[in-house]
Design a protein around this motif. Sequence first.
Motif, mmCIF file in Angstrom:
data_model
loop_
_atom_site.group_PDB
_atom_site.id
_atom_site.type_symbol
_atom_site.label_atom_id
_atom_site.label_comp_id
_atom_site.label_asym_id
_atom_site.label_seq_id
_atom_site.Cartn_x
_atom_site.Cartn_y
_atom_site.Cartn_z
ATOM 1 N N LEU B 129 0.837 -1.377 -0.136
ATOM 2 C CA LEU B 129 -0.016 -0.034 0.048
ATOM 3 C C LEU B 129 0.804 1.388 0.004
ATOM 4 O O LEU B 129 0.560 2.328 -0.612
ATOM 5 C CB LEU B 129 -0.860 0.027 1.228
ATOM 6 N N ARG B 135 -3.029 9.232 -4.121
ATOM 7 C CA ARG B 135 -4.630 9.201 -4.286
ATOM 8 C C ARG B 135 -5.242 7.917 -4.461
ATOM 9 O O ARG B 135 -6.237 7.743 -4.030
ATOM 10 C CB ARG B 135 -4.692 9.949 -5.686
ATOM 11 N N GLU B 141 -7.957 2.847 1.325
ATOM 12 C CA GLU B 141 -7.836 2.959 2.868
ATOM 13 C C GLU B 141 -9.422 3.345 3.175
ATOM 14 O O GLU B 141 -9.937 2.673 4.276
ATOM 15 C CB GLU B 141 -6.907 3.707 3.287
ATOM 16 N N ALA B 143 -11.975 3.003 1.506
ATOM 17 C CA ALA B 143 -13.043 2.060 0.997
ATOM 18 C C ALA B 143 -13.005 0.992 2.138
ATOM 19 O O ALA B 143 -14.026 0.210 2.059
ATOM 20 C CB ALA B 143 -12.633 1.651 -0.401
ATOM 21 N N TYR B 144 -11.764 0.387 2.343
ATOM 22 C CA TYR B 144 -11.838 -0.914 2.966
ATOM 23 C C TYR B 144 -11.761 -0.626 4.616
ATOM 24 O O TYR B 144 -12.198 -1.747 5.153
ATOM 25 C CB TYR B 144 -10.595 -1.768 2.618
ATOM 26 N N SER B 149 -19.000 4.439 2.293
ATOM 27 C CA SER B 149 -19.333 4.155 0.889
ATOM 28 C C SER B 149 -18.561 4.775 -0.353
ATOM 29 O O SER B 149 -18.113 5.894 0.038
ATOM 30 C CB SER B 149 -20.973 4.290 0.572
ATOM 31 N N GLN B 150 -19.004 4.383 -1.455
ATOM 32 C CA GLN B 150 -18.165 4.828 -2.331
ATOM 33 C C GLN B 150 -18.560 6.197 -2.693
ATOM 34 O O GLN B 150 -17.839 7.183 -2.657
ATOM 35 C CB GLN B 150 -18.302 4.184 -3.759
ATOM 36 N N LYS B 165 -14.022 5.236 -8.216
ATOM 37 C CA LYS B 165 -14.304 3.782 -8.899
ATOM 38 C C LYS B 165 -12.866 3.472 -9.695
ATOM 39 O O LYS B 165 -12.339 2.568 -9.604
ATOM 40 C CB LYS B 165 -15.312 3.672 -9.644
ATOM 41 N N THR B 168 -9.902 3.241 -7.313
ATOM 42 C CA THR B 168 -10.179 2.036 -6.759
ATOM 43 C C THR B 168 -9.607 0.972 -7.495
ATOM 44 O O THR B 168 -8.848 0.127 -7.124
ATOM 45 C CB THR B 168 -11.632 1.730 -6.213
ATOM 46 N N ARG B 169 -9.964 0.986 -8.845
ATOM 47 C CA ARG B 169 -9.726 -0.043 -9.587
ATOM 48 C C ARG B 169 -8.414 -0.137 -9.925
ATOM 49 O O ARG B 169 -7.620 -1.198 -9.883
ATOM 50 C CB ARG B 169 -10.616 -0.020 -10.920
ATOM 51 N N LEU B 172 -6.067 -1.300 -7.032
ATOM 52 C CA LEU B 172 -6.238 -2.784 -6.521
ATOM 53 C C LEU B 172 -5.390 -3.481 -7.821
ATOM 54 O O LEU B 172 -4.642 -4.415 -7.473
ATOM 55 C CB LEU B 172 -7.684 -3.258 -6.961
ATOM 56 N N ALA B 173 -5.139 -3.125 -8.893
ATOM 57 C CA ALA B 173 -4.647 -3.544 -10.078
ATOM 58 C C ALA B 173 -3.145 -3.413 -9.731
ATOM 59 O O ALA B 173 -2.175 -4.356 -9.894
ATOM 60 C CB ALA B 173 -4.724 -3.068 -11.372
ATOM 61 N N LEU B 175 -1.859 -2.981 -6.914
ATOM 62 C CA LEU B 175 -1.430 -3.454 -5.743
ATOM 63 C C LEU B 175 -1.213 -5.186 -6.014
ATOM 64 O O LEU B 175 -0.336 -5.784 -5.482
ATOM 65 C CB LEU B 175 -2.549 -3.498 -4.606
ATOM 66 N N ALA B 176 -2.019 -5.885 -6.830
ATOM 67 C CA ALA B 176 -1.808 -6.919 -7.222
ATOM 68 C C ALA B 176 -0.430 -7.295 -7.870
ATOM 69 O O ALA B 176 0.092 -8.214 -7.618
ATOM 70 C CB ALA B 176 -3.110 -7.172 -8.261
ATOM 71 N N LEU B 179 2.035 -7.090 -4.888
ATOM 72 C CA LEU B 179 2.085 -8.209 -4.211
ATOM 73 C C LEU B 179 2.526 -9.395 -4.883
ATOM 74 O O LEU B 179 3.389 -10.470 -4.233
ATOM 75 C CB LEU B 179 0.430 -8.641 -3.723
#
Lengths: 200, 183
Positions: B129, B135, B141, B143-144, B149-150, B165, B168-169, B172-173, B175-176, B179
Amino acid sequence: MSGPSDFRDLVGEDVPADELEKLRRVDALLRRVPAPPAEVPLTLTERVARLSASSRPLTRRRAGLVLAFAVTVAALFFGLGRWTDGAGFDTSYSVDMQPTAAAANAWGVIRVGERDEGSGNWELELEVAGLPRLPSGAYYTLWLAKDGEYAGTCGTFAVGEGTTTVRMTVSYRLRDYDAWVITAASDEDEPPWLLRADVS
Amino acid sequence: MSFAMATAETDARLIQRVASGDRDAFTELYRRFARPVLAMALRQLGDNGRAEDAAQETFAAVWRSARTFKPERGSGSAWLYAVARHAIVDRARQRREPVAEAPDEPSTEAGPDEQVEGSWLTWRVHSALEQLPERERLVLELAYWSGLSQAEIASYLDVPLGTVKTRTRTGLARLAGLLEEAR
């Protein structure tokens, strides 16, 4: 406190199937782990900035580095400037930086020291003026760029009134790059270049 | 190529630079790992003051002992995790806890192996993270872990819902990918 929104609500409906699975795995991980602390206390940052002065045997040269580090951390986290008097730096050659339209009144010079053949590191001394003082916590970054894109970070700094001089160490092969660039930290993917110079 | 991914230097390379006395690398390591170290210390020690002490000792050990890092033995993040755990365990041992009475029923809490696995997973996620653009990290952080809510996040950040959104997307991508690299 309610939990996070539904996964599809978080990422939207228009995600390709192959990407969706990858995002779903990360989503599941985030739902499993606890929240990180909201912020790092300034007291810890101050303590870490000071600790290096006593936690490692100091040579005269290292004592200078430790002091400079402490000021760097303070500059990064508290928005303070870092100044050195330039004494004791062996300049191999220097490069004048040119301002862009985004910082028309700024100027800078990069002094490149001798390469440490043992470690491969280059010592740099950057002197800048005319850049605006940034809000607390914000900072400037000196980059090496290649073909117009950011390619390697050399270090971060804040500025005070007048001229600011900072020392940095980089491990890159300078001939692999074609420009030195200074930008301010920004939410933008590619913040505007403020000062630039060719890597000679 | 994105700004953050193009310029990120590996943790291992930063530790090697610290070993040669590079203060800028140490500053960057601190920026990346201060929150993961503090989070682990807070979870294990449960006390802000002691957690800060353990975090300070972690970075003192990094500064003193970066030369002992061997990249062929594992990632930089794993080495830092071990240094932090050691400092936290040391700090925990300094407090004499009263001996707890044996429970009458089997505990439903995670066993030592599960705790270690969970701790390592949390470390990896928290460390990753820290490498996200601000941003995207902020949106994730919120969101989870904020309960917002969004739509509430969009209002809080004063940006359109679609931007939330998208961030967020992309977060997440990214972050994937981080990781995956850290495995």
